[in-house]
Design a protein around this motif. Structure first.
Motif, short mmCIF file in Angstrom:
data_model
loop_
_atom_site.label_atom_id
_atom_site.label_comp_id
_atom_site.label_asym_id
_atom_site.label_seq_id
_atom_site.Cartn_x
_atom_site.Cartn_y
_atom_site.Cartn_z
N TYR A 8 -84.92 -44.86 20.63
CA TYR A 8 -84.04 -44.45 21.73
C TYR A 8 -84.64 -44.90 23.06
O TYR A 8 -85.86 -44.87 23.25
CB TYR A 8 -83.90 -42.93 21.71
N LEU A 49 -83.50 -32.01 21.01
CA LEU A 49 -83.19 -33.38 20.60
C LEU A 49 -84.41 -34.29 20.73
O LEU A 49 -84.67 -35.12 19.87
CB LEU A 49 -82.02 -33.94 21.42
N PHE A 50 -85.17 -34.11 21.79
CA PHE A 50 -86.29 -35.02 22.04
C PHE A 50 -87.64 -34.41 21.68
O PHE A 50 -88.68 -34.85 22.16
CB PHE A 50 -86.26 -35.46 23.51
N ASP A 53 -89.08 -37.85 17.22
CA ASP A 53 -88.65 -39.24 17.37
C ASP A 53 -87.13 -39.32 17.31
O ASP A 53 -86.49 -38.62 16.53
CB ASP A 53 -89.22 -40.10 16.24
N VAL A 54 -86.57 -40.19 18.13
CA VAL A 54 -85.13 -40.45 18.13
C VAL A 54 -84.94 -41.96 18.01
O VAL A 54 -85.56 -42.73 18.73
CB VAL A 54 -84.44 -39.93 19.41
N PHE A 66 -77.13 -42.18 15.97
CA PHE A 66 -78.52 -41.83 16.24
C PHE A 66 -79.01 -40.77 15.27
O PHE A 66 -78.22 -40.04 14.68
CB PHE A 66 -78.70 -41.37 17.69
N ALA A 68 -82.53 -37.97 14.84
CA ALA A 68 -83.75 -37.40 15.41
C ALA A 68 -84.54 -36.73 14.29
O ALA A 68 -83.97 -36.06 13.43
CB ALA A 68 -83.41 -36.38 16.50
N TRP A 76 -81.04 -34.07 13.96
CA TRP A 76 -79.78 -34.60 14.50
C TRP A 76 -79.46 -35.89 13.75
O TRP A 76 -80.35 -36.72 13.54
CB TRP A 76 -79.92 -34.96 15.98
#
Length: 154
Positions: A8, A49-50, A53-54, A66, A68, A76
């Motif tokens: 990301y 979300l962060f 790793d994304v 995407f 996560a 996610w």
């Protein structure tokens, strides 16, 4: 058609928000109901979300989904609804799983989200528990989720 998965980048945010917001409605519709919807802008920070790793999937340079991974949890995974059933979700999931191939990995799938359930089962996950509680990210709504684990591959 060329697909690639990459980390990301901050400039991906508007596209991730659009993808999440469209796909989240599809996720909620057969389970909790669309009344429980909250946008990615409203939930990303609080739902972590962060925290790990994304990665994003690109097709011909356009972000189409995407995933996560926070420690040992796929937290996610969303694909643009216009790109469902084209292998992007599976490619993202496999990419995340490759990052933790020597450990069990967990995820939770809302009851009623049959497409996601089939994807995870097809990639070796097993339902280990089904729980009813409050919807993560919008605790005003009751929800039932399948806790799934992919054991360490042998």
């Amino acid at each position: 058609m060329t697909r690639r998965i990459r980390p990301y980048r901050a400039e991906d945010w508007p596209t991730l928000a659009r993808i999440h917001d469209a796909a989240r409605l599809d996720e909620l519709r057969p389970s909790v109901g669309v009344e429980a919807f909250r946008s990615l802008a409203d939930t990303a920070e609080g739902e972590g979300l962060f925290d790990g790793d994304v990665w994003v999937a690109e097709e011909d340079g356009e972000v189409v989904g995407f995933v996560a991974l926070a420690e040992d949890e796929v937290s996610w995974l969303y694909v643009d609804p216009a790109r469902y059933r084209q292998g992007h979700g599976r490619a993202l999931l496999r990419h995340a799983l490759a990052a933790v191939e020597d450990r069990p990995v967990e995820t939770t799938v809302l009851a009623g989200n049959d497409g996601a359930l089939a994807l995870y089962l097809g990639e070796g996950f097993e339902v280990v528990e089904t729980k009813t509680g409050r919807l993560a990210g919008n605790e005003d709504f009751p929800a039932t989720g399948h806790i799934m684990v992919r054991p360490v591959p042998s």
